[in-house]
Design a protein around this motif. Structure first.
Motif, PDB file in Angstrom:
ATOM      1  N   ALA A  68      -0.327  -3.197  13.090  1.00  0.00           N
ATOM      2  CA  ALA A  68      -0.329  -5.283  12.796  1.00  0.00           C
ATOM      3  C   ALA A  68       0.571  -5.605  11.463  1.00  0.00           C
ATOM      4  CB  ALA A  68      -1.379  -5.108  12.632  1.00  0.00           C
ATOM      5  N   PRO A  69       1.955  -6.235  11.953  1.00  0.00           N
ATOM      6  CA  PRO A  69       3.179  -6.255  11.065  1.00  0.00           C
ATOM      7  C   PRO A  69       2.236  -7.160  10.180  1.00  0.00           C
ATOM      8  CG  PRO A  69       3.188  -7.522  13.321  1.00  0.00           C
ATOM      9  CD  PRO A  69       1.996  -6.701  13.508  1.00  0.00           C
ATOM     10  N   ALA A  70       1.395  -8.389  10.047  1.00  0.00           N
ATOM     11  CA  ALA A  70       0.995  -9.041   8.663  1.00  0.00           C
ATOM     12  C   ALA A  70      -0.197  -8.189   7.966  1.00  0.00           C
ATOM     13  CB  ALA A  70      -0.391 -10.111   9.682  1.00  0.00           C
ATOM     14  N   ARG A  71      -0.808  -7.559   8.093  1.00  0.00           N
ATOM     15  CA  ARG A  71      -1.114  -6.258   7.627  1.00  0.00           C
ATOM     16  C   ARG A  71      -0.537  -5.206   6.223  1.00  0.00           C
ATOM     17  NH1 ARG A  71      -6.387  -5.762   8.885  1.00  0.00           N
ATOM     18  NH2 ARG A  71      -6.636  -4.720   6.472  1.00  0.00           N
ATOM     19  N   SER A  72      -0.235  -6.185   4.941  1.00  0.00           N
ATOM     20  CA  SER A  72       0.123  -5.093   3.877  1.00  0.00           C
ATOM     21  C   SER A  72      -0.351  -3.950   3.682  1.00  0.00           C
ATOM     22  CB  SER A  72       0.394  -5.775   2.753  1.00  0.00           C
ATOM     23  OG  SER A  72      -0.916  -5.806   1.558  1.00  0.00           O
ATOM     24  N   VAL A  73       0.527  -3.061   3.205  1.00  0.00           N
ATOM     25  CA  VAL A  73      -0.265  -1.333   2.543  1.00  0.00           C
ATOM     26  C   VAL A  73      -1.174  -1.273   1.570  1.00  0.00           C
ATOM     27  CG1 VAL A  73       0.399   1.250   1.100  1.00  0.00           C
ATOM     28  CG2 VAL A  73       2.003  -0.135   3.234  1.00  0.00           C
ATOM     29  N   THR A  74      -0.894  -2.229   0.376  1.00  0.00           N
ATOM     30  CA  THR A  74      -2.068  -2.313  -0.119  1.00  0.00           C
ATOM     31  C   THR A  74      -3.333  -2.688   0.455  1.00  0.00           C
ATOM     32  OG1 THR A  74       0.192  -2.882  -2.049  1.00  0.00           O
ATOM     33  CG2 THR A  74      -2.932  -3.900  -2.395  1.00  0.00           C
ATOM     34  N   ASP A  75      -3.629  -4.059   0.928  1.00  0.00           N
ATOM     35  CA  ASP A  75      -4.710  -4.399   2.260  1.00  0.00           C
ATOM     36  C   ASP A  75      -5.009  -3.354   2.743  1.00  0.00           C
ATOM     37  OD1 ASP A  75      -6.169  -6.155   2.724  1.00  0.00           O
ATOM     38  OD2 ASP A  75      -5.201  -6.963   5.019  1.00  0.00           O
ATOM     39  N   ILE A  76      -4.490  -2.743   3.135  1.00  0.00           N
ATOM     40  CA  ILE A  76      -4.894  -1.659   4.132  1.00  0.00           C
ATOM     41  C   ILE A  76      -5.464  -0.811   3.709  1.00  0.00           C
ATOM     42  CG2 ILE A  76      -4.346  -0.024   6.215  1.00  0.00           C
ATOM     43  CD1 ILE A  76      -1.888  -1.721   7.176  1.00  0.00           C
ATOM     44  N   GLY A  77      -5.371  -0.263   2.059  1.00  0.00           N
ATOM     45  CA  GLY A  77      -5.459   0.637   1.463  1.00  0.00           C
ATOM     46  C   GLY A  77      -7.285   0.797   1.071  1.00  0.00           C
TER      47      GLY A  77
ATOM     48  N   THR B 183      -8.975  -2.212   2.187  1.00  0.00           N
ATOM     49  CA  THR B 183      -9.603  -2.111   3.294  1.00  0.00           C
ATOM     50  C   THR B 183     -10.513  -0.717   3.865  1.00  0.00           C
ATOM     51  OG1 THR B 183      -8.402  -4.167   4.361  1.00  0.00           O
ATOM     52  CG2 THR B 183      -9.771  -2.843   5.513  1.00  0.00           C
ATOM     53  N   LEU B 184      -9.525   0.463   3.441  1.00  0.00           N
ATOM     54  CA  LEU B 184     -10.733   1.682   3.818  1.00  0.00           C
ATOM     55  C   LEU B 184     -11.127   2.331   2.126  1.00  0.00           C
ATOM     56  CD1 LEU B 184      -7.253   2.398   6.530  1.00  0.00           C
ATOM     57  CD2 LEU B 184      -9.690   2.331   6.760  1.00  0.00           C
ATOM     58  N   GLY B 185     -11.328   1.553   1.046  1.00  0.00           N
ATOM     59  CA  GLY B 185     -11.893   2.100   0.148  1.00  0.00           C
ATOM     60  C   GLY B 185     -11.385   3.310  -0.748  1.00  0.00           C
ATOM     61  N   PHE B 186      -9.627   2.629  -0.551  1.00  0.00           N
ATOM     62  CA  PHE B 186      -9.082   3.558  -1.632  1.00  0.00           C
ATOM     63  C   PHE B 186      -8.379   2.666  -2.557  1.00  0.00           C
ATOM     64  CE2 PHE B 186      -7.711   5.777   1.989  1.00  0.00           C
ATOM     65  CZ  PHE B 186      -7.376   6.678   2.342  1.00  0.00           C
ATOM     66  N   GLY B 187      -9.170   3.506  -4.340  1.00  0.00           N
ATOM     67  CA  GLY B 187      -9.059   2.296  -5.535  1.00  0.00           C
ATOM     68  C   GLY B 187      -7.672   1.787  -5.333  1.00  0.00           C
ATOM     69  N   ASN B 188      -6.603   1.999  -4.936  1.00  0.00           N
ATOM     70  CA  ASN B 188      -5.116   1.897  -5.177  1.00  0.00           C
ATOM     71  C   ASN B 188      -4.273   1.859  -4.368  1.00  0.00           C
ATOM     72  OD1 ASN B 188      -4.193   4.170  -6.332  1.00  0.00           O
ATOM     73  ND2 ASN B 188      -5.443   3.878  -8.254  1.00  0.00           N
ATOM     74  N   THR B 189      -2.744   1.573  -4.565  1.00  0.00           N
ATOM     75  CA  THR B 189      -2.034   2.164  -3.530  1.00  0.00           C
ATOM     76  C   THR B 189      -1.035   3.209  -3.275  1.00  0.00           C
ATOM     77  OG1 THR B 189      -1.586  -0.553  -3.247  1.00  0.00           O
ATOM     78  CG2 THR B 189       0.440   0.980  -2.093  1.00  0.00           C
ATOM     79  N   SER B 190      -1.215   3.219  -4.909  1.00  0.00           N
ATOM     80  CA  SER B 190      -0.911   4.986  -4.432  1.00  0.00           C
ATOM     81  C   SER B 190      -1.644   6.243  -4.370  1.00  0.00           C
ATOM     82  CB  SER B 190      -0.683   4.818  -6.165  1.00  0.00           C
ATOM     83  OG  SER B 190      -1.425   4.767  -7.147  1.00  0.00           O
ATOM     84  N   SER B 191      -2.534   6.205  -4.576  1.00  0.00           N
ATOM     85  CA  SER B 191      -4.061   7.027  -3.679  1.00  0.00           C
ATOM     86  C   SER B 191      -3.982   6.635  -2.143  1.00  0.00           C
ATOM     87  CB  SER B 191      -5.630   7.040  -4.229  1.00  0.00           C
ATOM     88  OG  SER B 191      -5.608   5.082  -4.235  1.00  0.00           O
TER      89      SER B 191
END
Length: 340
Positions: A300-309, A311-319
């Motif tokens: 889905a192009p509207a979702r950012s990587v940070t937002d998806i992370g 949403t799935l319970g990851f504490g930050n983008t790097s993890s």
């Protein structure tokens, strides 16, 4: 004596339940009860009246139709939703509750049994819930299919089953959306008799009620499955239960003990059986499913990587990126580019 409420069975008037299991007021539903106060108040309430609102408090009350049956130490209600509006259900009383879902698919909602993680499982057809006496239960749902559930109430002190089983003194564990063929089959037989409402079947209905109580004891005290079954992996119903729970809690930490309890195995045996069935340990499977969900969200192009992370319970983008790359060999951003 089995009593079947037929006069108001499909209305919104109060259900008649046996004095042995009349609950306390549900006004204090937000807090746990004091055990001794429970007993004293319950005795006073039982002596005063046996006409009460249904033990499971459902609102709005006119969104369901109810049919009740009672016999010594037990009661049952067949509850069917009549429309697809939001429905809330609450319970906290000095009796045990077994909920048997013949139909149950919701567009959205959540279910909480005190002592267990919240579940947002959408499809809970042929699932069971067990709420021990004194535990809080809350459910809200917007049905996609009109829900049909049978509630069975058990009075620990008033139920006349074998004293050696220690039903009154037994400590029961809460269970949320589980499967058990013994409980299910007995509950359906009893439900059919209640719907038949024939007095000729009263002795059989009372006997089945006792059998259902015995099944609860058997399920609660059942020993973990042993090595021969583990060698073949998890049974089909165990696999369904575990997969549904993991899918329902992808964004949350999941304890090995929680999954093992769902399928009535010790954590040690469960871990071995799970790997035999799925080819990987539970923790890796959980991570794998999170990444698979991330792949679908990245489409889905509207979702950012940070937002998806997040949403799935990851504490930050790097993890999130590290877990995604370890599984797929690509970063989330690089994977997204491959979809263009």
């Amino acid at each position: 004596m089995l009593t079947i409420n037929t006069a108001s069975s499909y209305g919104t008037s109060p259900s008649r339940l046996p004095r042995a299991i009349v609950p306390l007021s549900i006004e204090r539903r937000g807090n746990l009860y004091d055990e001794r106060a429970d007993r004293n108040q319950a005795r006073q309430h039982r002596a005063a009246t046996d006409m009460v609102h249904p033990i499971v408090d459902i609102s709005p009350s006119d969104s369901v139709k109810r049919r009740t049956a009672t016999w010594p130490g037990m009661a049952a209600e067949i509850v069917e939703a009549t429309r697809r509006d939001r429905i809330e259900s609450r319970f906290c009383a000095p009796v045990h509750l077994l909920a048997v879902y013949e139909r149950g698919v919701r567009q959205e909602g959540g279910t909480i049994v005190e002592g267990l993680p919240k579940s947002t499982l959408r499809d809970f057809r042929r699932k069971l819930i067990f709420v021990p006496a004194g535990h809080e239960y809350y459910d809200w749902q917007k049905p996609r299919l009109l829900t049909r559930v049978v509630y069975f109430y058990f009075d620990p002190a008033g139920l006349a089953i074998s004293p050696e089983l220690g039903f009154a003194d037994m400590s029961f564990a809460p269970r949320l959306f589980f499967e058990d063929s013994g409980l299910w089959d007995t509950a359906l037989k009893l439900t059919s008799l209640i719907e038949g409402a024939g007095s000729d079947h009263r002795p059989y209905a009372e006997a089945l009620g006792v059998v259902l109580a015995h099944e609860l004891v058997r399920f609660n005290t059942g020993k973990p499955c042993v090595e021969p079954q583990v060698r073949g992996g998890l049974a089909a119903w165990q696999q369904r239960s575990v997969v549904a729970y993991i899918e329902d809690h992808l964004a949350e930490p999941i304890l090995l003990a929680t999954l093992a309890q769902l399928v009535r195995l010790s954590p040690h045996y469960f871990c071995r059986a799970f790997k035999q069935s799925f080819g990987m340990p539970p923790h890796r499977y959980h991570t794998h499913r999170r990444i698979e969900r991330a792949k679908s969200l990245l489409a889905a192009p509207a979702r950012s990587v940070t937002d998806i992370g997040f949403t799935l319970g990851f504490g930050n983008t790097s993890s999130f990126s590290a877990a995604f790359r370890k599984t797929t060999g690509l970063t989330p951003t690089a994977y997204h580019r491959t979809l263009s």
